[in-house]
Design a protein around this motif. Structure first.
Motif, PDB file in Angstrom:
ATOM      1  N   VAL A 155       1.804  -9.589  -0.940  1.00  0.00           N
ATOM      2  CA  VAL A 155       1.604  -8.111  -1.643  1.00  0.00           C
ATOM      3  C   VAL A 155       0.389  -8.284  -2.556  1.00  0.00           C
ATOM      4  O   VAL A 155      -0.436  -7.515  -2.599  1.00  0.00           O
ATOM      5  N   VAL A 181       0.146  -2.489   2.740  1.00  0.00           N
ATOM      6  CA  VAL A 181      -0.270  -2.372   1.311  1.00  0.00           C
ATOM      7  C   VAL A 181      -1.739  -2.280   1.140  1.00  0.00           C
ATOM      8  O   VAL A 181      -1.783  -1.373   0.356  1.00  0.00           O
ATOM      9  N   LEU A 187       4.570  -1.180  -5.071  1.00  0.00           N
ATOM     10  CA  LEU A 187       4.655  -2.246  -4.048  1.00  0.00           C
ATOM     11  C   LEU A 187       4.739  -3.656  -4.674  1.00  0.00           C
ATOM     12  O   LEU A 187       5.533  -4.401  -3.985  1.00  0.00           O
ATOM     13  N   TRP A 240       4.150   3.302   6.385  1.00  0.00           N
ATOM     14  CA  TRP A 240       3.111   3.064   5.234  1.00  0.00           C
ATOM     15  C   TRP A 240       1.779   3.056   5.729  1.00  0.00           C
ATOM     16  O   TRP A 240       0.911   3.496   4.835  1.00  0.00           O
TER      17      TRP A 240
END
Length: 327
Positions: free
Chosen positions: A152, A216, A239, A297
């Motif tokens: 992330v 991400v 996130l 996403w």
């Protein structure tokens, strides 16, 4: 009216203290409240009803107990990721089946529970079998759990670098895709080839990693294109501060406070951890849901990029329209 230096210092300090409070709560609260909550397990055999009743009395709300016709069906439920473990009853005593690959922490708790099973009130011997074991080089899943945060954070960092270094939105989007592919190949090599945390197909694992990075970084690049620099903060809040502690990567979604454990599976860190487990240990079983989440996403990030492009074009046309006409 200009703000005084003192008021600005107080405001920034208060904002920083609030951010610190949010971070501490986000990361420590789920860990401090880790406990089984409706963890799906299977019971089978002649004493299945007795064991189910015992679990319901001794650990109310901890397990979602289902029955299976025999041990083979119980093992199949574990392999298909429909259950974290099983209790197989027999005249000689119950046998507990676990899957440390699905969650070492749940497997440990089921193993501890095995010694306490006493159908009919008589002490019995309770052997434990790990039918889908975690990687032998990472038996406790510590290395696997540590993958979520760097994925992330690197995705966020990559998005910031791409946004500031590449003015063209089209090339920035292309750079995001290239970054995701390279990141997936690199991280999969480290996780499998160097640290030996994950078995299975290298290409499959690299694909999961790449899709995670794309979900991400693509989302953050899209947010920055659509709403400006505030997109970095919104992306990090969603996130990192929310998604990472709710991912269940170090435990299991069913061990987190609800409904937060379930919500975490709709965010990239949680979906990535679940999909990686499925791909590495379960031949893809149970991977359709998290795969859909990550793809959604990534697609949302692309949509946001398009929105940002249209907004930039509209702003440019409006600015051009205000220019005086040339004689």
């Amino acid at each position: 009216m200009r703000t005084s230096p003192f008021a600005r210092a107080v405001g920034v300090a208060l904002g920083a203290a609030l951010l610190q409070l949010v971070m501490v709560v986000a990361f420590s609260w789920p860990a401090a409240r880790t406990a089984p909550r409706d963890v799906p397990i299977v019971v089978t055999g002649p004493q299945a009803a007795v064991v189910a009743g015992l679990l319901d009395r001794e650990r109310p709300g901890a397990f979602d107990v289902r029955t299976a016709p025999d041990e083979a069906a119980a093992r199949a439920a574990i392999a298909d990721r429909e259950a974290y473990g099983a209790v197989v009853t027999a005249p000689s005593g119950p046998k507990v089946l676990t899957a440390s690959a699905a969650s070492p922490l749940v497997a440990q708790q089921l193993g501890a529970m095995a010694a306490q099973l006493r159908p009919g009130g008589a002490p019995v011997s309770s052997p434990v079998q790990d039918v889908v074991a975690a990687d032998s080089d990472d038996p406790r899943g510590a290395g696997f759990g540590a993958l979520a945060l760097p994925l992330v954070m690197s995705g966020l960092a990559g998005a910031v670098l791409l946004t500031f270094a590449i003015p063209s939105l089209a090339w920035r989007t292309a750079g995001t895709a290239i970054f995701a592919v390279l990141g997936g190949l690199d991280v999969a090599w480290i996780a499998q080839g160097w640290l030996s945390l994950l078995p299975g197909s290298y290409i499959t694992l690299a694909g999961v990693m790449a899709l995670t990075v794309l979900a991400v970084s693509g989302t953050v690049v899209g947010l920055a294109a659509a709403i400006g620099r505030a997109g970095f903060g919104l992306g990090a809040l969603t996130l990192l501060l929310l998604g990472n502690p709710l991912s269940g990567a170090t435990s299991a979604p069913e061990l987190l406070p609800q409904p937060w454990g379930a919500i975490g599976q709709y965010l990239p860190p949680g979906a990535s951890a679940t999909l990686l487990r499925s791909a590495a240990f379960f031949d893809g079983a149970g991977g359709a849901g998290p795969l859909t989440v990550l793809a959604a996403w990534a697609a949302a990030g692309l949509v946001l990029v398009v929105v940002g492009g249209l907004r930039g074009r509209s702003a440019g046309e409006a600015e051009h329209g205000r220019e005086p006409a040339l004689a």
